[in-house]
Design a protein around this motif. Structure first.
Motif, mmCIF file in Angstrom:
data_model
loop_
_atom_site.group_PDB
_atom_site.id
_atom_site.type_symbol
_atom_site.label_atom_id
_atom_site.label_comp_id
_atom_site.label_asym_id
_atom_site.label_seq_id
_atom_site.Cartn_x
_atom_site.Cartn_y
_atom_site.Cartn_z
ATOM 1 N N ARG A 41 87.657 3.453 -30.428
ATOM 2 C CA ARG A 41 87.082 3.484 -29.078
ATOM 3 C C ARG A 41 86.251 2.240 -28.778
ATOM 4 N NH1 ARG A 41 82.082 3.993 -30.333
ATOM 5 N NH2 ARG A 41 81.415 5.220 -32.127
ATOM 6 N N PRO A 85 86.293 -7.821 -23.840
ATOM 7 C CA PRO A 85 86.343 -6.652 -24.726
ATOM 8 C C PRO A 85 86.217 -7.096 -26.181
ATOM 9 C CG PRO A 85 88.539 -7.187 -23.938
ATOM 10 C CD PRO A 85 87.588 -8.107 -23.218
ATOM 11 N N ALA A 86 85.698 -6.211 -27.010
ATOM 12 C CA ALA A 86 85.562 -6.517 -28.438
ATOM 13 C C ALA A 86 86.904 -6.884 -29.065
ATOM 14 C CB ALA A 86 84.936 -5.341 -29.166
ATOM 15 N N ALA A 87 87.997 -6.449 -28.470
ATOM 16 C CA ALA A 87 89.325 -6.782 -28.992
ATOM 17 C C ALA A 87 89.568 -8.287 -29.038
ATOM 18 C CB ALA A 87 90.403 -6.100 -28.147
ATOM 19 N N GLU A 88 88.765 -9.083 -28.328
ATOM 20 C CA GLU A 88 88.927 -10.542 -28.357
ATOM 21 C C GLU A 88 88.265 -11.188 -29.569
ATOM 22 O OE1 GLU A 88 88.605 -13.274 -25.193
ATOM 23 O OE2 GLU A 88 89.414 -11.877 -23.732
ATOM 24 N N TRP A 90 86.850 -0.930 -29.530
ATOM 25 C CA TRP A 90 87.577 -2.175 -29.263
ATOM 26 C C TRP A 90 87.587 -2.538 -27.781
ATOM 27 C CZ3 TRP A 90 88.728 -5.561 -32.885
ATOM 28 C CH2 TRP A 90 88.803 -5.123 -34.224
ATOM 29 N N SER A 91 87.414 -1.562 -26.911
ATOM 30 C CA SER A 91 87.401 -1.855 -25.470
ATOM 31 C C SER A 91 85.989 -2.092 -24.935
ATOM 32 C CB SER A 91 88.048 -0.710 -24.693
ATOM 33 O OG SER A 91 87.324 0.492 -24.897
ATOM 34 N N HIS A 92 84.969 -1.891 -25.767
ATOM 35 C CA HIS A 92 83.595 -2.116 -25.320
ATOM 36 C C HIS A 92 83.385 -3.598 -25.013
ATOM 37 C CE1 HIS A 92 82.009 1.831 -27.318
ATOM 38 N NE2 HIS A 92 82.890 2.033 -26.358
ATOM 39 N N ARG A 93 82.600 -3.851 -23.988
ATOM 40 C CA ARG A 93 82.398 -5.220 -23.513
ATOM 41 C C ARG A 93 81.225 -5.880 -24.245
ATOM 42 N NH1 ARG A 93 86.779 -6.452 -20.576
ATOM 43 N NH2 ARG A 93 85.705 -7.636 -18.988
ATOM 44 N N ALA A 137 79.507 -3.817 -30.047
ATOM 45 C CA ALA A 137 80.635 -2.980 -29.637
ATOM 46 C C ALA A 137 80.582 -1.607 -30.297
ATOM 47 C CB ALA A 137 81.948 -3.681 -29.978
ATOM 48 N N THR A 192 82.132 -12.250 -20.392
ATOM 49 C CA THR A 192 82.146 -10.846 -20.800
ATOM 50 C C THR A 192 83.580 -10.475 -21.142
ATOM 51 O OG1 THR A 192 80.255 -10.351 -19.391
ATOM 52 C CG2 THR A 192 81.607 -8.487 -20.092
#
Length: 195
Positions: A109, A124-127, A111-114, A58, A122
């Motif tokens: 920025r 988002p890094a937020a998971e 945290w939303s990367h997959r 991420a 797949t």
């Protein structure tokens, strides 16, 4: 309480349970078929390392999968389970600290990367903090060392229950689950294997 708070609290519960056991107790069984407590501790350590790879992905855009293969994952758990108890404890503490530090350093920025989970989803890094929360809390209970689901925050139990119900429902148990959870059936459904 944030998901990150859940992760930190769950990590603390897991590590305290591990530290509270004598070395011989690590050889004891768990509810997970074929796994001793040593296997469980090794798994939680290697899970932190695998999630660190997702955080790196991420942050940098350089793909790093959690595991090369299911065989590689199983081999590292078996190898970790054979370590001396003090080494195993040091590893699980160290990887927990390293994962927390990596998450703390992740740019907003990113945290939303997959990234791709071990199950091929797949997300988002937020998971990632939730993925770790699930591991440390459920496995703290699996250690059978004094931690139960009642020791977890209610919000964590609610999230675990919702996720498990969703997975079982998607796997074909929706009708029996709905009947039981709505009080229309007094017989708990047979939900089959572990999640």
């Amino acid at each position: 309480m944030s998901v990150r708070d859940w992760m930190d609290r769950g990590t603390g519960l897991f590590l305290a349970a591990v530290d509270g056991m004598g070395d011989d107790a690590l050889d004891g069984p768990t509810p997970l078929p074929g796994w001793t407590r040593r296997h469980l501790v090794a798994h939680v350590h290697y899970n932190a390392e695998a999630l660190r790879r997702l955080v790196h992905w991420a942050a940098t855009g350089q793909e790093r999968r959690m595991y090369e293969s299911a065989d590689q994952r199983a081999a590292e758990i078996e190898s970790g389970a054979r370590l001396h108890p003090s080494e195993l404890r040091a590893l699980v503490h160290g990887s927990a600290r390293a994962l927390a530090a990596d998450l703390d350093a992740l740019p907003e920025r990113a945290w939303s990367h997959r990234v791709v989970t071990a199950q091929g989803r797949t997300v988002p890094a937020a998971e990632i903090p939730w993925m770790r929360t699930r591991e440390v809390t459920v496995h703290a209970v699996d250690l059978d060392a004094g931690v139960g689901f009642g020791d977890l925050p209610e919000e964590v139990n609610a999230a675990l229950a919702a996720e498990a119900a969703g997975k079982h429902a998607a796997g074909g148990a929706a009708a029996v689950l709905a009947a039981w959870l709505t009080g229309r059936s007094t017989e708990a459904p047979d939900l089959g294997p572990w999640l």
